[in-house]
Design an enzyme around this catalytic site. Structure first.
Site, PDB file in Angstrom:
ATOM      1  N   HIS A  44       0.856  -1.192   0.000  1.00  0.00           N
ATOM      2  CA  HIS A  44       0.000   0.000   0.000  1.00  0.00           C
ATOM      3  C   HIS A  44       0.891   1.241   0.000  1.00  0.00           C
ATOM      4  CE1 HIS A  44      -3.938   1.850   1.781  1.00  0.00           C
ATOM      5  NE2 HIS A  44      -3.247   2.780   1.135  1.00  0.00           N
ATOM      6  N   GLU A  71      -2.616  -1.690  -3.259  1.00  0.00           N
ATOM      7  CA  GLU A  71      -3.788  -0.946  -2.818  1.00  0.00           C
ATOM      8  C   GLU A  71      -3.420   0.511  -2.583  1.00  0.00           C
ATOM      9  OE1 GLU A  71      -4.855  -3.269   0.688  1.00  0.00           O
ATOM     10  OE2 GLU A  71      -3.711  -1.910   1.949  1.00  0.00           O
ATOM     11  N   HIS A 191      -8.456  -5.443   7.306  1.00  0.00           N
ATOM     12  CA  HIS A 191      -8.168  -4.428   8.313  1.00  0.00           C
ATOM     13  C   HIS A 191      -8.438  -4.955   9.710  1.00  0.00           C
ATOM     14  CE1 HIS A 191      -6.825  -0.526   9.522  1.00  0.00           C
ATOM     15  NE2 HIS A 191      -6.595  -0.269   8.253  1.00  0.00           N
TER      16      HIS A 191
HETATM   17  N1  PXP Z   1      -6.916  -3.425   3.544  1.00  0.00           N
HETATM   18  C1  PXP Z   1      -6.661  -2.106   3.387  1.00  0.00           C
HETATM   19  C2  PXP Z   1      -7.414  -1.364   2.344  1.00  0.00           C
HETATM   20  C3  PXP Z   1      -5.690  -1.458   4.168  1.00  0.00           C
HETATM   21  O1  PXP Z   1      -5.442  -0.156   3.995  1.00  0.00           O
HETATM   22  C4  PXP Z   1      -4.970  -2.212   5.114  1.00  0.00           C
HETATM   23  C5  PXP Z   1      -3.892  -1.547   5.919  1.00  0.00           C
HETATM   24  O2  PXP Z   1      -2.890  -1.074   5.085  1.00  0.00           O
HETATM   25  C6  PXP Z   1      -5.270  -3.574   5.258  1.00  0.00           C
HETATM   26  C7  PXP Z   1      -6.256  -4.155   4.462  1.00  0.00           C
HETATM   27  C8  PXP Z   1      -4.575  -4.449   6.237  1.00  0.00           C
HETATM   28  O3  PXP Z   1      -4.893  -4.032   7.545  1.00  0.00           O
HETATM   29  P1  PXP Z   1      -4.044  -4.552   8.769  1.00  0.00           P
HETATM   30  O4  PXP Z   1      -2.660  -3.998   8.625  1.00  0.00           O
HETATM   31  O5  PXP Z   1      -4.774  -4.000   9.967  1.00  0.00           O
HETATM   32  O6  PXP Z   1      -4.066  -6.044   8.724  1.00  0.00           O
END
Ligand code: PXP
Length: 239
Positions: A44, A71, A191
Site C-alpha cells: 500500500h 492498494e 483491516h
Molecule cells: N486493507 C486495506 C485497504 C488497508 O489499507 C490495510 C492496511 O494497510 C489492510 C487491508 C490491512 O490491515 P491490517 O494492517 O490491519 O491487517
C-alpha cells in the site's frame, strides 16, 4: 472454497525505512511469505512513502509468484505506478494522504463516475479491481454500478466489536457477503484481522475469496516467527 491469505508487507518496509539500509530486505520477506504458504502479497504505497516506496513496486513485481495486490488511493501518481507494473489486483482505497491507516470504504454513490473511469482504465490493462467498501447494502449496490470485479469489506468495526459481541459484530458482514454474492461481486476483506477474530469471520462470511492482513501478522511474527505465524493464519482460514 478456501479463503486466500494475502500478506500486507507495509510494516516490514516501515522497519526497513527506520534505518535507511535494506534490512529487512522486502523482496526476501515477500519470497519467504510465499514459501511459508501466503497466497498473495499486498503493498500500500502512500504519497509520503513512509513504508512502501514507489520504487519497491518494480522490485517486487517480478518476484511475486502468487498474487500481487497493490492498494491505495487512485491519485494520478498511484495510477501511473499501477498501470506501469500491472499487478494481478489493484484495490482502490479512499484514504487521505496524512491518514494513519484506512478507516472507511468508498462512498460509491457519490464517487460512482470517478470510480467507473479509474476501474475501466485498470481493467483495460488486464488488472482485476477491488474497491474498499463498508458493509452497507447501498454502498455495495453502488460498487456494482462502478464495474468493479470485487469489493474488499473494511473489517475495522468488526474487529473492534468482536471481543464483546461477536454475533452482533459479524451480522453486517454476513449480510454484505450474501448481497455481494447475489450481485456477482467477488469478496475480499481486510483491516485489523488477527488470530483471535479471523477464524470466526471466515467461517461466517459467505463467498470470501481473500483476506489481506498486515499489522497483526507482523506483530505475531515477533513472537512466533514468520513461518509459524503464516501457518497459524492459514489454519484460521482452513475451516
Ligand atoms: N486493507 C486495506 C485497504 C488497508 O489499507 C490495510 C492496511 O494497510 C489492510 C487491508 C490491512 O490491515 P491490517 O494492517 O490491519 O491487517
Amino acid at each position: 472454497m478456501v479463503t486466500r491469505l494475502s500478506v500486507n508487507i507495509n510494516k516490514i518496509a516501515l522497519i526497513r525505512n527506520a534505518r535507511g539500509s535494506n534490512l529487512p530486505d522486502l523482496v526476501q520477506v515477500a519470497k519467504d511469505c510465499e514459501k511459508f504458504g501466503a497466497q498473495g502479497i499486498t503493498v500500500h504505497p502512500r504519497p509520503d512513502e513512509r513504508h512502501i516506496r514507489y520504487d519497491d513496486v518494480p522490485a517486487l513485481k517480478p518476484i511475486v509468484s502468487t498474487e500481487f495486490n497493490i492498494e491505495g488511493n487512485p491519485t494520478p501518481r498511484f495510477l501511473e505506478l499501477v498501470l506501469a507494473h500491472r499487478p494481478h489486483q489493484c484495490t482502490l482505497v479512499p484514504d487521505d494522504p496524512q491518514q494513519l491507516t484506512s478507516d472507511h470504504g468508498w462512498d460509491t454513490i457519490k464517487h460512482e463516475g470517478f470510480l467507473k473511469d479509474v476501474i475501466a482504465q485498470l481493467q483495460e490493462a488486464g488488472i482485476r479491481v477491488s474497491i474498499f467498501c463498508d458493509p452497507e447494502a447501498k454502498y455495495i449496490e453502488g460498487a456494482k454500478k462502478t464495474g468493479t470485479d470485487r469489493i474488499e469489506l473494511y473489517t475495522g468495526p468488526y474487529a473492534e466489536a468482536f471481543a464483546h459481541a461477536p454475533d452482533k459484530a459479524i451480522a453486517p458482514y454476513v449480510a454484505a457477503g450474501q448481497f455481494a454474492g447475489a450481485l456477482g461481486l467477488g469478496l475480499n476483506a481486510g483491516h485489523d484481522l488477527n488470530l483471535d477474530n479471523l477464524r470466526f469471520f471466515s467461517q461466517q462470511v459467505p463467498h470470501l475469496l481473500e483476506v489481506s492482513i498486515g499489522h497483526a501478522l507482523v506483530v505475531d511474527a515477533l513472537y512466533y516467527g514468520l513461518e509459524d505465524t503464516i501457518g497459524r493464519y492459514l489454519n484460521c482460514l482452513s475451516i
